[in-house]
Design a protein around this motif. Sequence first.
Motif, PDB file in Angstrom:
ATOM      1  N   THR A  59      12.655  25.897  66.465  1.00 42.40           N
ATOM      2  CA  THR A  59      13.702  24.928  66.786  1.00 42.40           C
ATOM      3  C   THR A  59      15.096  25.471  66.524  1.00 42.40           C
ATOM      4  O   THR A  59      16.071  24.983  67.099  1.00 42.40           O
ATOM      5  CB  THR A  59      13.505  23.627  65.986  1.00 42.40           C
ATOM      6  OG1 THR A  59      13.447  23.939  64.579  1.00 42.40           O
ATOM      7  CG2 THR A  59      12.226  22.920  66.398  1.00 42.40           C
ATOM      8  N   GLY A  60      15.228  26.507  65.685  1.00 38.03           N
ATOM      9  CA  GLY A  60      16.538  27.080  65.399  1.00 38.03           C
ATOM     10  C   GLY A  60      16.976  28.148  66.379  1.00 38.03           C
ATOM     11  O   GLY A  60      18.068  28.709  66.231  1.00 38.03           O
ATOM     12  N   THR A  61      16.162  28.430  67.395  1.00 38.36           N
ATOM     13  CA  THR A  61      16.466  29.480  68.365  1.00 38.36           C
ATOM     14  C   THR A  61      16.494  28.889  69.774  1.00 38.36           C
ATOM     15  O   THR A  61      15.516  28.258  70.185  1.00 38.36           O
ATOM     16  CB  THR A  61      15.408  30.599  68.315  1.00 38.36           C
ATOM     17  OG1 THR A  61      15.338  31.118  66.982  1.00 38.36           O
ATOM     18  CG2 THR A  61      15.747  31.715  69.288  1.00 38.36           C
ATOM     19  N   PRO A  62      17.577  29.070  70.545  1.00 37.38           N
ATOM     20  CA  PRO A  62      17.603  28.551  71.914  1.00 37.38           C
ATOM     21  C   PRO A  62      16.533  29.211  72.780  1.00 37.38           C
ATOM     22  O   PRO A  62      16.149  30.366  72.549  1.00 37.38           O
ATOM     23  CB  PRO A  62      19.004  28.919  72.417  1.00 37.38           C
ATOM     24  CG  PRO A  62      19.801  29.219  71.194  1.00 37.38           C
ATOM     25  CD  PRO A  62      18.837  29.750  70.186  1.00 37.38           C
ATOM     26  N   ALA A  63      16.081  28.486  73.770  1.00 33.81           N
ATOM     27  CA  ALA A  63      15.136  29.067  74.722  1.00 33.81           C
ATOM     28  C   ALA A  63      15.795  30.200  75.512  1.00 33.81           C
ATOM     29  O   ALA A  63      15.188  31.251  75.728  1.00 33.81           O
ATOM     30  CB  ALA A  63      14.615  27.992  75.666  1.00 33.81           C
ATOM     31  N   LEU A  64      17.042  30.002  75.941  1.00 37.89           N
ATOM     32  CA  LEU A  64      17.768  31.013  76.708  1.00 37.89           C
ATOM     33  C   LEU A  64      19.195  31.110  76.192  1.00 37.89           C
ATOM     34  O   LEU A  64      19.870  30.094  76.008  1.00 37.89           O
ATOM     35  CB  LEU A  64      17.792  30.658  78.195  1.00 37.89           C
ATOM     36  CG  LEU A  64      18.556  31.630  79.105  1.00 37.89           C
ATOM     37  CD1 LEU A  64      17.907  33.008  79.112  1.00 37.89           C
ATOM     38  CD2 LEU A  64      18.653  31.081  80.535  1.00 37.89           C
ATOM     39  N   THR A  65      19.633  32.336  75.975  1.00 36.38           N
ATOM     40  CA  THR A  65      21.013  32.604  75.577  1.00 36.38           C
ATOM     41  C   THR A  65      21.686  33.425  76.671  1.00 36.38           C
ATOM     42  O   THR A  65      21.126  34.400  77.159  1.00 36.38           O
ATOM     43  CB  THR A  65      21.056  33.385  74.248  1.00 36.38           C
ATOM     44  OG1 THR A  65      20.454  32.588  73.219  1.00 36.38           O
ATOM     45  CG2 THR A  65      22.478  33.721  73.852  1.00 36.38           C
ATOM     46  N   ILE A  66      22.874  33.001  77.062  1.00 37.33           N
ATOM     47  CA  ILE A  66      23.694  33.770  78.002  1.00 37.33           C
ATOM     48  C   ILE A  66      24.939  34.186  77.241  1.00 37.33           C
ATOM     49  O   ILE A  66      25.805  33.354  76.929  1.00 37.33           O
ATOM     50  CB  ILE A  66      24.050  32.956  79.257  1.00 37.33           C
ATOM     51  CG1 ILE A  66      22.776  32.470  79.954  1.00 37.33           C
ATOM     52  CG2 ILE A  66      24.878  33.798  80.222  1.00 37.33           C
ATOM     53  CD1 ILE A  66      23.021  31.574  81.152  1.00 37.33           C
ATOM     54  N   SER A  67      25.019  35.463  76.901  1.00 38.05           N
ATOM     55  CA  SER A  67      26.108  35.974  76.074  1.00 38.05           C
ATOM     56  C   SER A  67      26.396  37.415  76.464  1.00 38.05           C
ATOM     57  O   SER A  67      25.656  38.023  77.239  1.00 38.05           O
ATOM     58  CB  SER A  67      25.736  35.889  74.590  1.00 38.05           C
ATOM     59  OG  SER A  67      24.598  36.697  74.317  1.00 38.05           O
ATOM     60  N   GLY A  68      27.463  37.962  75.916  1.00 33.60           N
ATOM     61  CA  GLY A  68      27.799  39.351  76.178  1.00 33.60           C
ATOM     62  C   GLY A  68      28.595  39.525  77.460  1.00 33.60           C
ATOM     63  O   GLY A  68      29.015  38.565  78.108  1.00 33.60           O
TER      64      GLY A  68
END
Length: 261
Positions: A59-68
């Motif tokens: 629950t503390g980690t997003p399913a998808l991260t868009i970064s960089g």
Amino acid sequence: MSGILNMLVAGGGGPFTFTISSNQTNANLRTLAVNAGWDEDIEVKATIDSGVYISSNATGTPALTISGSFPNDVTLINNGFIVGRGGNGGAGGIGAIGSNGAAGGLALSVSTAVSIDNTSGTIGGGGGGGGGGGGFLWNSQTYTGGGGGGGRSSLTNSSGGAATAGTGSPTTAAVAGSAGTSSSEGSGGTGAATNTGYGTSTGGTGGDGGGWGAAGSSGATSSGVGATYYAGGSGGAAGGAVTGNSNITWIATGTRLGAIS
């Protein structure tokens, strides 16, 4: 890429396009693009296939991260599911108040400029876990409420709340909550029951888990005559659909379940 990603670099200076064709966990879009052969310079256009889940195992980690860095723009076309992990259900109270359900997790975290077409897709936070049912205390013996149901989840199931036996001998044992899955939220279990000196007493039923983007339900208070009764735990908060919305240009919003911030 072991069949996970199918890529195509368009000719004539066009964008680097690739398709995410199998389920991914705790994914980062830039990492997926690089692994598919992107040169880290030209425009990127990524498509999540229909039926594909981008999910989280915590629950503390997003399913998808868009970064960089995406130097020449990035577009995401979502035809599948980007969903957070559901919160676990709370345990039934053992002669005490039921435990609270856990909050669901985030679906999508964005910290760089991106265009998203979600026409045919779903972006949903994990459901909150249901609260555990309240237990009761009679003649110095403890009895247990039902466990809360797990919130609707990504491909990693949330767990239902426990219904560990108390010190008393119930005529009917308490029941644990059921797990939340990608297809449904979990249900709360029933509480223990026994005949007290003045009639029947029953532990509170656990709360149901919440659907994607919805809070879990609170557990019920135990009830009867002649015992000491306790309240159920609170349902867990819903996971958010999106954080970093100011970085997103929505081509189409589609189905988004949970908070957008």
